[in-house]
Structure formats: structure tokens, C-alpha cells
Enzyme design. Sequence first.
Site, PDB file in Angstrom:
ATOM      1  N   GLY A 115       0.827  -1.201   0.000  1.00 61.54           N
ATOM      2  CA  GLY A 115       0.000   0.000   0.000  1.00 61.54           C
ATOM      3  C   GLY A 115       0.864   1.255   0.000  1.00 61.54           C
ATOM      4  CB  SER A 158      -2.383  -1.827   2.117  1.00 64.48           C
ATOM      5  OG  SER A 158      -1.499  -2.754   2.692  1.00 64.48           O
ATOM      6  CB  CYS A 166       5.498   6.608  25.452  1.00 63.13           C
ATOM      7  SG  CYS A 166       5.031   8.127  26.280  1.00 63.13           S
TER       8      CYS A 166
END
Lengths: 489, 489
Positions: free
Chosen positions: A69, A194, A322
Amino acid sequence: MSYFDAASAAPLHPVAREALLASLDEGWADPARLYREGRRARLLLDAAREAAAEAVGCRPDELVFTPSGTQAVHAGVSGALAARRRVGRRLLHSAVEHSAVLHAAEVHEAAGGTRGELAVDRTGRVAAGEVGAALGPDTALVCLQSANHEVGTEQPVEEVAALCREADVPLLVDAAQSLPWGPVPGAWSLLAASAHKWGGPPGVGLLAVRKGTRFAPQGPHDERESGRSAGFENIPAVVAAAASLRALRAGAETGDEAARLRRLVDRIRERVPQLVPDVEVVGDPVHRLPHLVTFSCLYVDGEALLHELDRAGFSVSSGSSCTSSTLTPSHVLRAMGVLSEGNVRVSLPYGTAEAEVERFLEVLPQVVRSVRERLGVPAAEAGTARATAGEAGHATREPEAVEPAAGSGGSGGESGGLVVDSLGKRCPIPVIELAKVIGEVPVGGTVTVLSDDEAARQDIPAWCSMRGQEYVGERAAERGAAYVVRRRA
Amino acid sequence: MSYFDAASAAPLHPVAREALLASLDEGWADPARLYREGRRARLLLDAAREAAAEAVGCRPDELVFTPSGTQAVHAGVSGALAARRRVGRRLLHSAVEHSAVLHAAEVHEAAGGTRGELAVDRTGRVAAGEVGAALGPDTALVCLQSANHEVGTEQPVEEVAALCREADVPLLVDAAQSLPWGPVPGAWSLLAASAHKWGGPPGVGLLAVRKGTRFAPQGPHDERESGRSAGFENIPAVVAAAASLRALRAGAETGDEAARLRRLVDRIRERVPQLVPDVEVVGDPVHRLPHLVTFSCLYVDGEALLHELDRAGFSVSSGSSCTSSTLTPSHVLRAMGVLSEGNVRVSLPYGTAEAEVERFLEVLPQVVRSVRERLGVPAAEAGTARATAGEAGHATREPEAVEPAAGSGGSGGESGGLVVDSLGKRCPIPVIELAKVIGEVPVGGTVTVLSDDEAARQDIPAWCSMRGQEYVGERAAERGAAYVVRRRA
């Protein structure tokens, strides 16, 4: 063991597996050759192209297979821009496109093109009218996803396509997340998707370029796939991708599975804020992908949260800074102006059992609580969390409170307030430290947080909005930035 | 049914099939994710990289997987050239490289770079000394294949690599054809290969960039595969590719299979010229790929020949103009200066039975004879072929013989000779018509062939050399070109 990250990659669909196995023996030869093995491979490729084109809603000769994709997007953007070079060099795209679009746009900009980013509202949606207003005589291409990969919000593709058609500007739709659920409506010009997002095998992307759309493939010439995708065709994978897309669509068209997953997601959207304090569920609650929901948890380190959920048997994803290798928070959440810390994306694969979702809802509160406890979140801030004074070192240490530096170009409002030095600390620590001290200044007083974590720029205003405090603004500091908050409550 | 086109694509190796099946269930998830499915995928990817790197002869962190050999070449060439931009912009490559290299070179040239083509001898080999002499202070990169894909000739890669190393110029080796047979020796800098050439699945290429080689990936940024290959990793295919390469190498290292196929090819090289008149076996007889042999047949239409061989149960390939969609003869055969018409490439897959080769040798003479008969080849020219006067229309029609046009800028030698008008006729007709009339001019007289088929430029001189006639030269004509031949015998 519950895998709830279908938006990253879906497990191989049984139909894809079967088709792949069958075509390994039939589809390995070069389809450009005239001998029997080549003719057999060509037949398989042609049939797969027809099936995929039908699912996309285009003609088979408008569709090529790419190796991913990502490459479909890259080839679509560069080919459309190159063909429109004489008309103009301005590329418009929403602020919440997939990184494949953004990276293609960077290449365009580096080569002297310009681009405009279309803002989204707090649900993550562009306003069709604003896209229409942004179209100019030099607009070469508009890129708009059909639905967002991080929060699930659907875009007004049909309306935008009509406005683009009127202005004679091509529209490229990144349909990676929505294609298994149905064709993209409207008069789009290019579409990318995709296969591994719908349970097809990896190694297959789709690029559709509708007739009448000017297109000039970039990069080295290659005869395969109409010159639009270089390299030997991956026929077994292409056959498997097309077969599974057709199978899913047959299911999606009855609507049963989509409706069932939609109900499970509604349940998560409803229950999570009831079960977990200080949570923001983001994205449009109605105009959204059926299987995907995202929420962010205050005072939580996203990586720790994902790790704990993995230990509890749940595989989910996160747009939180994070867990990203780039250490910058998700551009999607930033563009929406919502909290990024403690972010969790749940995307249910086909066939997810209701019991799995119920178990997730059982497990989640305790997981969030334990992460918060370890981070030393003040009890007053997180309803059910208990302060853990005396436990872990950094969690109980009081933030350093210093006077604001003289002549620091202050915005005026923070004089006499507290300054919290969170330099060198990663999200969610700056927000936790802010929450710990806000009660120490009088109503009307300010707290200034010094932070060099990029996530603070997004999460401190988001915290203010969730907590009813006033976000005064930010100014440059010697290191990082100083974020000023005025206590309102 | 004998498939003799392994150089195009090899059938899936049983080890590849097995590894693919096993990793479909284990390797579908995103290896960048930290949950269990992601970690499992990452382990598979890392193990595949180690196995492939060992087979290539590089470090795992020097090797990335690409979606095809073509893309490995494209990425390798563009990345190496971009990194050397300040040193120079000259690209050197042999005249017989794969089209993937040539197309990458075209892009370089279109962007303002220059290139130099390294000539080959009649066997298809560059001279290492000539490569060394061509290296200049502005040479950015040299591209040299390890062995040729059309004729099997091995290149002096090790010597060229040493010369490049001395001149501090990187060498990119296209090892697509040779990698299953052993690592490429020498101090090359970059190497590209393709898994479906060795019985790995389609969808996998390899690009190795040795440490110390400057490299700047081009195209949109992507985090995967060290930023050198964009798009979601195709882990099941990568695992299958690495496993089958390791398995083949285990076999190749004992040398048994390579030696056995080498003997079968020797048999073809020896017997074809004995069995079929007017054949030229091309390529180096000794320094070659073990499994590949190419020969060209005078007075044969390559497409008809392939079609007849397919009917007889043999799938072979051809570099002949007649089967190419571009209507230009193979650039490899042209660079070698050998006959292109009636070209057949035989490349034996692993495990080809001796009996299949024997049957091919039995069938070939009659197939060539029948194609020649239908084309009306004069009996005197093709030893065993009988003229078929009165049969098919075009085959028996006498060529038009006209006086040379006045003031046509003649080269002098052809005055008084015959002119054969082969305009609008495709190979091998111009050569057949030349052969038919050469006996009608006296020794020392000339025949001028008018032809607009690009293959004539290559095949008329090749015919002269095979027949002991003198090729005088060519000059421009109103349409196509006029090729002048003087009768010597």
C-alpha cells in the site's frame, strides 16, 4: 490471547490462505511469457485484476498491483503530480493522512513543489467546504484518506471528490483502512489500498487510476503493470489478495460482520470512560470505521500500558509518543488537538468474539491503575488511583520549584507562580508533575512547566481542557519550552 | 512437459513452500510492534536476514529485503549515485546489463548524470582492464552483473571489484542469475538479487550495501528496512526466500547439482550445432552459469520457434526481436555482435532430468526444419530444409529486385548489384530474402537489402560472418536502412 490490531495488519484470511496455496503451483511463472506456464500465470493475474477492480469499483485496466500500500501511495502521488506539472505544483492533503502520503509530499516539496495541509476538527475530519475553498488554479492534486487509520473517523470523500471534479483537480484517496468494508463512493481519480489490512497476504497493494486522469509514472521504466509498478508480479499473493477481498465484501455486503463489530466498538466507547477515570475517547462516534476505536489515558505511559496489556493477552497499538521510535507524538492526535499520552488504538479483526471484548473491558481498568500507581499519580487527580508515596524514587520526588528566570521574556501571566522543571523527563511525567502542583498555587496563579518532550506541547493544553484549567501559552526556553497554566479550579 | 526457463522464474522450491506455509501463521504481524505477534514476526525477519546475509557473504545489518530484484537494483543504483553526487555523476555499466540497470541508468541520465557503456566481446564479457581504464575521477558508480541473464557468460567481477576498490569507486553487482550457485567473490560494494530466480517466492529481492559504502536512499522516506525499501515487510515470503537459498547453497556447495546441470548444458552446446544446420551457440562455453545455454538459428522466426517448442512440450525463452513487445532485438545479443534471429535460451531448473534434455535434442531439429519450411528458406541455404515452392504465399514469392535509386549516396561498391526490398517485413524475412538472391549476383557483386526491421542491422552482418560473405556496410534510406553485402563465395 486477543489480537486487537487489525489496522496494522490482519491475520491471513482463510480464503487468502487457500488461494495462495493453490496459486503457488499455478502462478509462479512469468506472465509475459507465451509458453503454457506463462499463459497460466497471465490468466490468474487477469482474473485477480478483474476481481479486485470490481471490489474497488473501477475497470480492470485502471487497476495495477503494487508491492505494498505504501508503494501504491508513493506511485500514485508522484505519478499524478508529474502529469499535472504544467498546471500547477501545489499538493493539498489533510493533516491526518498516513505517513506514506506525508512522505510522498515531502519529496514533492524537496523537488520545488508546494503543499497545503487541510486542518481537521476535534474528531479528525476535514470540512469539505474548506477543501473546496483551498482548491486553486495551481492545485495539482488533493490527497484524502477515506477513513483515518488511528482514530477511525471517515472523511467526506464523496463531497470532496465532487468539488475536486468541479475544479478539474484529481483526488487521490488512500483507502487502506476502509476498502474491506466497501467501495469508496464518489468521483475520485486515484485510489490506493493495501491487502494485508484486510487479511490478504503482505506484498500486495492496489493502485487505481481512473480513465481520464493524467498520470506519468515516475522512477525507472518497467514494462510490467502498465509501467506503473516496477518488478516481477507476485501472482500468488495477488490472487490471494483479490480472493480474500471478494470474500470479505460478500460478508460486508450482508453487513452482518460490520454491524456486529460496530456494536462491539460502541460498547468499548461507552464503557471505557465509565470504567477508567481520566480517559478521552477520540474520533467520530458515528461516522467511523466499524472495527476501530481509540482512547487516551491521562497520567499513563503508553509503552508501559501496551506492555501490560500484552502481558494480559491483548495486542493493541498506540499513537502515543512513548511507543514511537521517532519520539514525536502522533501527528493525527496532534492535528485533532486531543491528548496523546496513554493512547490506545483497538482495531478488531473479523470474527472477534464478544467475550474477548468483555474480557478487555474487565482487564483494562486494573492495567491503567497499576501503570498510574507506578508513576506516582496523585490520588486527588486520578480518582481510583492511590498515591504511592515512598515507593518508587522518581514517583514520589517533589518537582523542583524554582523562581522564573529574570528577563525570560515572560508572557506576564506567570509572575509569582510555580515553575516545574521537567527537563529530560518523558511523557507523561511533565503532565503528572503539573497535576501534582496545581493545587499548590492559588486560583488565578500559574504553573510553568519546563519540558523538552515534544508531547508536552500537545498534552499540557489537552490536560487543561480535560481539567478545566486555563492554558496560557508557551514560550521558548533555554532548553525545550516553558508551558504556562493558570489555575481556574 | 519440460520447463526450461529457470532464468525467467524458477518453480517454487519445496523448502520455500514449506517455509512459506509455516510463516503465514507466524509472520503476518507488523514486526515494528512490541506485542507478541509483532515480536514473533520480528524474530522470523531477523533470522531470515541472517540466513540470507550468510548466503550473500555480508553482515545481516548490510542486507535489506526489497519487493523484487528489479527494485533492489533501482534502489541500489539510485542510492549509491545520490551519495556520490559530490564526487561525480558518471555511471559506468556493461553493455549487457539487465534492463533494470539500464532503466535506472536512464533516470540518472535524464536527471543530468552521464553514463558510459562498457563494451563486451563476442562471448558477452567485459575486459577488466578496460573497466579499469574507464574509471575516472568523476566516476560515481560501476554496475556489473555477475553473470549474464541471456547467454550465461560470467563477468570478471572479482578483478573489476579490485580495480574499483583501488580507484575508490563503488561497484554494484547484479547477482540475480548467479546467487543460487554461490556467493559473488571479491570486494564489491553493493549487490542485488531476486528470490524467484532461485525458487524462492516472488515478491522478494535482496539489496546488500557493504559498510563503508556511501548510500543515500532515494524516494519517499520509510522507516522499514533501514529506510532502504519502502512498504510493509513481506515476512512469509522473505522467510521462504532465505530458507530456499540456504537449501540450494547446501546443494550447490556439494557441487553435485551444479556439475550435473553443467554436463547437461555441455551436451546441448555440443549436440545442437550437429543436429541443426545454421546454428550459432553463443556465450562463453566454460566461464558461464551451470544451467544456461543460448543459441540462434538462421532463417527462423523466434516467435514461431517458441510456439512450436511449446506445442512439443518445452517452455523456453528468447532474446529474439520477434518475441519482444518492443520489436527491438536483445541488447545483449546486439552488444555481442551475434545473430539474434531464431534465438532460444534454455535454462534448466534444479532437478531437470537428463531424459528431458535428450528429448529436447530429439525434437529441436524437426521443429526448426518445419519453421524454416514454412518461411520458404532456400534448400541450398539450409542444409536439411527443403524449399517449399508453390506452398505458402509469402514464402515462395520472389523478392522484388530493383535498380538502386539514382543519387542515393551509394557507398560505391553496390553499383550494378541487386536491391532487395524487404521493407515492412519482420525478421527473419530480410535475411531469408538476402540468402535467396546472393547466388544471383556474381562473386564480387553486391546485394543491397532495404529493411526497416531493426533486427536486420544485427542479423545481416551476423549472416555474412556465418556464411563467409562480406558485409560492406549500411546507409540511410528513405525508409529504414540499406544494408550492402558483397558476394565472396
